[in-house]
Design an enzyme around this catalytic site. Structure first.
Site, short mmCIF file in Angstrom:
data_model
loop_
_atom_site.label_atom_id
_atom_site.label_comp_id
_atom_site.label_asym_id
_atom_site.label_seq_id
_atom_site.Cartn_x
_atom_site.Cartn_y
_atom_site.Cartn_z
N GLU A 191 34.92 0.40 -13.78
CA GLU A 191 34.49 0.89 -15.11
C GLU A 191 35.64 1.60 -15.85
O GLU A 191 36.34 2.43 -15.30
CB GLU A 191 33.28 1.83 -14.98
N ASP B 127 27.15 -2.41 -6.55
CA ASP B 127 28.31 -2.04 -7.34
C ASP B 127 29.45 -1.64 -6.41
O ASP B 127 29.22 -1.28 -5.24
CB ASP B 127 27.96 -0.85 -8.26
N ASN B 128 30.69 -1.71 -6.89
CA ASN B 128 31.86 -1.14 -6.20
C ASN B 128 32.22 -1.79 -4.87
O ASN B 128 32.75 -1.11 -3.97
CB ASN B 128 31.68 0.37 -5.96
N LYS C 243 29.06 4.78 -0.69
CA LYS C 243 29.42 3.41 -0.29
C LYS C 243 29.18 3.17 1.19
O LYS C 243 28.92 2.04 1.60
CB LYS C 243 30.87 3.12 -0.69
N ASP D 41 24.25 1.68 -5.71
CA ASP D 41 25.35 2.33 -6.43
C ASP D 41 25.53 3.76 -5.96
O ASP D 41 25.98 4.64 -6.70
CB ASP D 41 25.07 2.29 -7.94
O1 LIG Z 1 30.87 7.29 -5.38
C1 LIG Z 1 30.39 6.61 -6.25
N1 LIG Z 1 29.07 6.57 -6.47
C2 LIG Z 1 28.17 7.41 -5.64
C3 LIG Z 1 28.11 8.85 -6.20
C4 LIG Z 1 27.33 9.81 -5.31
C5 LIG Z 1 25.98 9.25 -4.89
C6 LIG Z 1 25.09 10.35 -4.34
N2 LIG Z 1 23.86 9.72 -3.85
C7 LIG Z 1 22.89 9.23 -4.63
C8 LIG Z 1 21.92 8.72 -3.78
N3 LIG Z 1 22.33 8.94 -2.50
C9 LIG Z 1 23.52 9.55 -2.55
C10 LIG Z 1 31.28 5.81 -7.17
C11 LIG Z 1 32.66 6.10 -7.17
C12 LIG Z 1 33.52 5.40 -8.02
C13 LIG Z 1 34.98 5.71 -8.02
C14 LIG Z 1 35.93 4.69 -8.15
C15 LIG Z 1 37.29 4.98 -8.16
C16 LIG Z 1 37.72 6.31 -8.04
F1 LIG Z 1 39.03 6.59 -8.06
C17 LIG Z 1 36.78 7.32 -7.91
C18 LIG Z 1 35.42 7.04 -7.89
C19 LIG Z 1 33.04 4.40 -8.88
C20 LIG Z 1 31.66 4.10 -8.87
O2 LIG Z 1 31.16 3.12 -9.68
C21 LIG Z 1 30.79 4.78 -8.01
O3 LIG Z 1 29.47 4.42 -8.02
MG LIG Z 2 29.23 2.56 -9.05
#
Ligand SMILES: O=C(NCCCCCn1ccnc1)c1cc(-c2ccc(F)cc2)cc(O)c1O
Ligand SMILES: [Mg+2]
Length: 214
Positions: free
Chosen positions: A199, A169-170, A144, A141
């Site tokens: 979500e 996820d996603n 991506k 998660d």
């Molecule tokens: O980017 C996401 N998650 C990673 C966050 C940073 C991780 C940092 N990290 C942690 C460990 N190594 C690196 C994410 C984004 C969205 C989303 C969907 C639509 C939209 F318009 C905007 C955003 C929905 C999610 O469910 C997500 O999980």
């Molecule tokens: Mg997610």
């Protein structure tokens, strides 16, 4: 100074959830995100699919890539058997700081280890640093574009065993096309798509469950 969204989410937990009650923490975050501010937690619809996979696998060792505020970490940990553990990697120190407090409010500190830093650096150190042999369940998660390289890294580091479950996820929104192509076409995985929604929205999204065949 202006608070951040994760800080406001933590305050909603501390205001509306009961200390030591993980389900009330999950409900408080979902209510905050539905009524006040959208946040990128896996959410309740995909969260129910996550719950059913965790309950089916009954994992002893779990890896979560991407902690954010700890919503899915709390959801998973609340379903784990007594000695089971979850290691959750978070790159962003501000997210990690909030997640530790959300996890503490849920009373799940003993089951969860929050590790800060890049997954690409920490995955090769899992065995020596945390005494991990192999993972029973991996929840992806985080960034991506890191799903595929980190999956290959987990394979190369011998951290997957025959039957390890990867749950991502996603896979539709924001989308992980290279990862999907890999797990759906590689002979080393058996994959299944669980259609759902992004979500707190009506947009399509889903979880991909992949069994490592060894
Ligand atoms: O980017 C996401 N998650 C990673 C966050 C940073 C991780 C940092 N990290 C942690 C460990 N190594 C690196 C994410 C984004 C969205 C989303 C969907 C639509 C939209 F318009 C905007 C955003 C929905 C999610 O469910 C997500 O999980
Ligand atoms: Mg997610």
């Amino acid at each position: 100074t202006q608070s951040t969204r994760p800080q406001r989410l933590l305050h909603a937990v501390q205001k509306n959830a009961t200390r030591g009650d993980p389900r009330s923490v999950v409900k408080a975050i979902d209510n905050f995100c539905r009524q006040k501010e959208w946040a990128m937690n896996v959410g309740d619809e995909k969260g129910c699919i996550l719950d059913s996979v965790v309950s089916e696998v009954n994992p002893v060792t779990v890896l979560e890539l991407g902690t954010y505020c700890g919503y899915s970490t709390v959801r998973i940990a609340s379903l784990l058997p007594p000695r089971a553990k979850i290691i959750t990697l978070e790159f962003n120190p501000d997210y990690a700081k909030i997640a530790r407090q959300v996890i503490a409010w849920a009373g799940l500190e003993d089951k969860i280890q929050v590790v800060e830093g890049p997954s690409g650096e920490w995955i090769p150190k899992m065995k020596e640093q945390f005494g991990v042999k192999t993972f029973d369940l991996v929840f992806l998660d985080h960034w991506k574009d890191r799903y595929l390289p980190d999956t290959k890294l987990l394979e190369d580091c011998g951290l997957l065993r025959k039957g390890t479950i990867l749950l991502a996820d996603n896979v539709i929104c924001p989308g992980t096309p290279d990862y999907l192509e890999y797990v759906r076409n590689s002979p080393r995985y058996k994959s299944q798509y669980f259609k759902s929604h992004l979500e707190y929205t009506k947009a399509e999204d889903g979880l991909e469950k992949s069994v490592f065949l060894g």
